[in-house]
Write an enzyme that holds these catalytic residues in place. Structure first.
Site, PDB file in Angstrom:
ATOM      1  N   ARG A 170       8.549  -6.890  34.123  1.00  0.00           N
ATOM      2  CA  ARG A 170       7.165  -6.975  34.988  1.00  0.00           C
ATOM      3  C   ARG A 170       7.562  -6.437  36.405  1.00  0.00           C
ATOM      4  O   ARG A 170       6.632  -5.841  36.939  1.00  0.00           O
ATOM      5  CB  ARG A 170       7.270  -8.672  35.057  1.00  0.00           C
ATOM      6  CG  ARG A 170       7.076  -9.724  34.123  1.00  0.00           C
ATOM      7  CD  ARG A 170       6.862 -10.744  34.520  1.00  0.00           C
ATOM      8  NE  ARG A 170       5.528 -11.602  35.170  1.00  0.00           N
ATOM      9  CZ  ARG A 170       4.476 -11.379  35.231  1.00  0.00           C
ATOM     10  NH1 ARG A 170       3.992 -11.750  34.238  1.00  0.00           N
ATOM     11  NH2 ARG A 170       3.929 -11.727  36.196  1.00  0.00           N
ATOM     12  N   ARG A 218      11.708   1.587  41.823  1.00  0.00           N
ATOM     13  CA  ARG A 218      11.265   2.721  42.349  1.00  0.00           C
ATOM     14  C   ARG A 218      11.896   3.316  42.892  1.00  0.00           C
ATOM     15  O   ARG A 218      13.124   2.717  43.687  1.00  0.00           O
ATOM     16  CB  ARG A 218      10.102   2.105  43.236  1.00  0.00           C
ATOM     17  CG  ARG A 218       8.982   1.348  42.454  1.00  0.00           C
ATOM     18  CD  ARG A 218       7.323   2.263  43.052  1.00  0.00           C
ATOM     19  NE  ARG A 218       6.672   2.090  41.928  1.00  0.00           N
ATOM     20  CZ  ARG A 218       6.173   0.333  43.217  1.00  0.00           C
ATOM     21  NH1 ARG A 218       6.911  -0.613  43.663  1.00  0.00           N
ATOM     22  NH2 ARG A 218       5.087   0.107  41.752  1.00  0.00           N
ATOM     23  N   ARG A 278       7.711 -24.416  32.572  1.00  0.00           N
ATOM     24  CA  ARG A 278       8.203 -24.494  34.307  1.00  0.00           C
ATOM     25  C   ARG A 278       6.686 -24.653  34.613  1.00  0.00           C
ATOM     26  O   ARG A 278       6.064 -24.318  34.558  1.00  0.00           O
ATOM     27  CB  ARG A 278       8.967 -22.597  34.728  1.00  0.00           C
ATOM     28  CG  ARG A 278       9.773 -23.087  33.915  1.00  0.00           C
ATOM     29  CD  ARG A 278      10.891 -23.712  33.485  1.00  0.00           C
ATOM     30  NE  ARG A 278      11.657 -23.708  35.497  1.00  0.00           N
ATOM     31  CZ  ARG A 278      12.504 -24.313  35.832  1.00  0.00           C
ATOM     32  NH1 ARG A 278      13.057 -25.948  34.722  1.00  0.00           N
ATOM     33  NH2 ARG A 278      12.769 -24.792  36.902  1.00  0.00           N
ATOM     34  N   ARG A 326      10.135 -19.214  47.001  1.00  0.00           N
ATOM     35  CA  ARG A 326       9.433 -18.243  47.551  1.00  0.00           C
ATOM     36  C   ARG A 326       8.766 -18.987  48.649  1.00  0.00           C
ATOM     37  O   ARG A 326       8.443 -20.696  48.922  1.00  0.00           O
ATOM     38  CB  ARG A 326       8.167 -17.255  47.097  1.00  0.00           C
ATOM     39  CG  ARG A 326       8.724 -17.429  45.710  1.00  0.00           C
ATOM     40  CD  ARG A 326       7.228 -16.329  45.184  1.00  0.00           C
ATOM     41  NE  ARG A 326       6.623 -17.157  44.049  1.00  0.00           N
ATOM     42  CZ  ARG A 326       6.129 -16.175  42.284  1.00  0.00           C
ATOM     43  NH1 ARG A 326       6.272 -14.839  42.562  1.00  0.00           N
ATOM     44  NH2 ARG A 326       5.766 -17.095  41.506  1.00  0.00           N
ATOM     45  N   GLU A 360       7.595 -22.677  47.420  1.00  0.00           N
ATOM     46  CA  GLU A 360       7.399 -22.692  45.983  1.00  0.00           C
ATOM     47  C   GLU A 360       8.921 -22.858  45.953  1.00  0.00           C
ATOM     48  O   GLU A 360       9.698 -23.120  45.984  1.00  0.00           O
ATOM     49  CB  GLU A 360       6.726 -21.365  45.528  1.00  0.00           C
ATOM     50  CG  GLU A 360       6.817 -21.368  44.171  1.00  0.00           C
ATOM     51  CD  GLU A 360       6.593 -20.278  43.913  1.00  0.00           C
ATOM     52  OE1 GLU A 360       6.219 -19.435  44.419  1.00  0.00           O
ATOM     53  OE2 GLU A 360       6.882 -19.943  41.857  1.00  0.00           O
ATOM     54  N   TYR A 401       3.787 -14.983  28.546  1.00  0.00           N
ATOM     55  CA  TYR A 401       3.094 -14.670  29.858  1.00  0.00           C
ATOM     56  C   TYR A 401       2.700 -13.872  30.708  1.00  0.00           C
ATOM     57  O   TYR A 401       2.463 -12.861  30.691  1.00  0.00           O
ATOM     58  CB  TYR A 401       4.677 -14.408  30.609  1.00  0.00           C
ATOM     59  CG  TYR A 401       5.140 -14.784  31.876  1.00  0.00           C
ATOM     60  CD1 TYR A 401       4.140 -14.529  32.955  1.00  0.00           C
ATOM     61  CD2 TYR A 401       6.535 -13.834  32.506  1.00  0.00           C
ATOM     62  CE1 TYR A 401       4.382 -14.621  34.009  1.00  0.00           C
ATOM     63  CE2 TYR A 401       6.896 -14.096  33.573  1.00  0.00           C
ATOM     64  CZ  TYR A 401       6.143 -14.459  34.437  1.00  0.00           C
ATOM     65  OH  TYR A 401       6.864 -14.785  35.471  1.00  0.00           O
ATOM     66  N   ASP A 429      -0.566 -12.180  32.586  1.00  0.00           N
ATOM     67  CA  ASP A 429      -1.225 -11.932  34.586  1.00  0.00           C
ATOM     68  C   ASP A 429      -2.860 -11.940  33.294  1.00  0.00           C
ATOM     69  O   ASP A 429      -3.304 -12.544  32.782  1.00  0.00           O
ATOM     70  CB  ASP A 429      -1.116 -10.289  34.831  1.00  0.00           C
ATOM     71  CG  ASP A 429      -0.090 -10.733  35.155  1.00  0.00           C
ATOM     72  OD1 ASP A 429       0.843 -11.556  35.084  1.00  0.00           O
ATOM     73  OD2 ASP A 429       0.987  -9.097  35.008  1.00  0.00           O
TER      74      ASP A 429
END
Ligand code: UDP
Length: 381
Positions: free
Chosen positions: A177, A181, A255, A286, A309, A356, A358
């Site tokens: 995910r 780069r 979760r 986070r 979080e 999962y 999006d």
């Protein structure tokens, strides 16, 4: 309300349920009843305004809309426009801020190097030498791409907090995910279309569900009214699949997240919408600062709100993330086999498919389910 009069029933008003309701109401001109357990529509995409600061926030965690799917983009643009927000994530490691996903800035900063893009491959192959060419799980995949040091710093602790399972039991797809780069691109996503709905997510759901053929029942557990639905109706169920079958084959693991809110007397607390904390010693994963999601809005200058979080095991009340271990996938197969046998019942969405997804994948799945299951059936009647 006479539940038995509806030819279409949808359990759940999240993205899957809302898109299905909209399609059935507008394309088939049929009456649809959406039954929602919570006191609001929108599932985990729901957004609301913080009364203290006036800042709109995503109650169940920051949601960034991103897609490369033209059909999905065209569809959702019928219900909202998007702002120009581009998601960038930072990670705080050893009290220093790094860019995430790992890019050339992260590598140079972390290793105190000054590499050019064309030098990264050779540099990283030295770091990843000796790791399997065909990674079989999350950890192997992560180390094969990042090497041990970056894995330890950015991934290991975060993943331990987020999933609380051995990272070798998670699939490689959870790691992929995250892009990797070799340039200075800081965009979290590659997708062509990105942004936050201009009027927020809840307004999108209000519009999706605004068709006069749609009725919504809030604060109602589908299972408490199941007996009253018409046995001939088409049922679209977007809740957890194991719950639908009364946990016959056992409980699938989920979760969930918990958020701790704090109002801060600053215009800007952390300079970014999300900062990740991979360090295992820090209990949260986070920190969100939703003010940054709407750069086009004029919010008050001396206030901001943040949300820390925490990830935890779900007890069935608020499932967010499927835990994609082999054991759970085997159990899912048993449930899917049962679902296949049912007539007029479609179980899907993130919770129904235990995937999962999006947001764009959920919309794509709803459009496809409508076209291939509902519309086709209607046409052959
Ligand atoms: N991840 C990580 N460190 C980070 C961010 C992500 O180790 O700083 C791993 C973690 O295992 C996480 C996965 O990558 O579950 C996918 O991250 P993503 O940002 O897609 O998670 P989401 O936003 O869906 O919670």
């Amino acid at each position: 309300m006479d539940i038995s009069s509806f030819p279409y029933i949808i359990a759940g008003s999240g993205l899957f349920g809302a898109v299905m309701a909209e399609r059935i109401a507008s394309q088939l001109n049929e009456k649809v009843l959406v039954i929602e357990k919570r006191s609001h529509i929108g599932g985990n995409c729901y957004s609301e305004t913080d009364s203290e600061t006036g800042i709109e926030y995503h109650k169940y965690g920051t949601h960034i809309f991103h897609t490369g799917n033209q059909k999905v983009w065209d569809y959702i643009n019928g219900f909202t426009s998007f702002n120009t927000y581009r998601h960038q994530v930072l990670a705080s490691v050893n009290n220093k801020i790094f860019q995430l996903p790992v890019n050339l800035e992260t590598i140079n900063s972390f290793f105190n190097a000054n590499l050019r893009p064309y030098e990264v491959k050779a540099f990283m192959s030295a770091k990843t030498a000796g790791f399997k060419k065909q990674p079989a799980n999350f950890e192997e995949q992560a180390i094969a791409v990042l090497g041990e040091e970056l894995y330890e710093a950015f991934i290991k602790g975060y993943t331990a907090k987020q999933w609380q399972v051995d990272p070798r039991t998670l699939p490689a797809s959870v790691f992929t995910r995250l892009p990797f780069r070799t340039n200075y691109d800081e965009n979290y996503y590659y997708d062509q279309w990105q942004g936050i709905p201009l009027q927020g997510y809840t307004a999108v759901f209000e519009k999706l569900l605004s068709h006069p053929n749609i009725a919504v029942m809030l604060n109602t557990d589908f299972f408490s009214v199941k007996e009253h639905i018409n046995q001939q109706c088409v049922l679209i169920y977007s809740g957890p699949i194991d719950r639908f079958f009364n946990y016959r084959f056992g409980k699938l693991e989920w979760r969930t997240l918990r958020f701790e809110k704090e109002t801060m007397p600053y215009n800007d607390y952390q300079g970014n919408s999300v900062i990740n904390f991979p360090d295992i010693k820090i209990p949260y994963t986070r920190v969100h600062e939703p003010k940054h999601l709407h750069p086009e809005r004029q919010y008050e200058k001396d206030k901001t709100v943040i949300f820390r979080e925490y990830s935890l095991k779900d007890d069935g009340a608020r499932p967010y993330y499927p835990v994609l271990t082999e054991e759970n996938k085997r159990m899912l197969e048993l449930y899917r086999n049962e679902a296949e046998k049912l007539e007029h019942v479609y179980i899907s969405g993130r919770l129904g498919d235990y995937k999962y997804y999006d947001m764009d994948q959920t919309i794509a799945k709803a459009l496809e389910t409508f076209e291939t299951c509902i519309l086709k059936k209607e046409n052959t009647r």
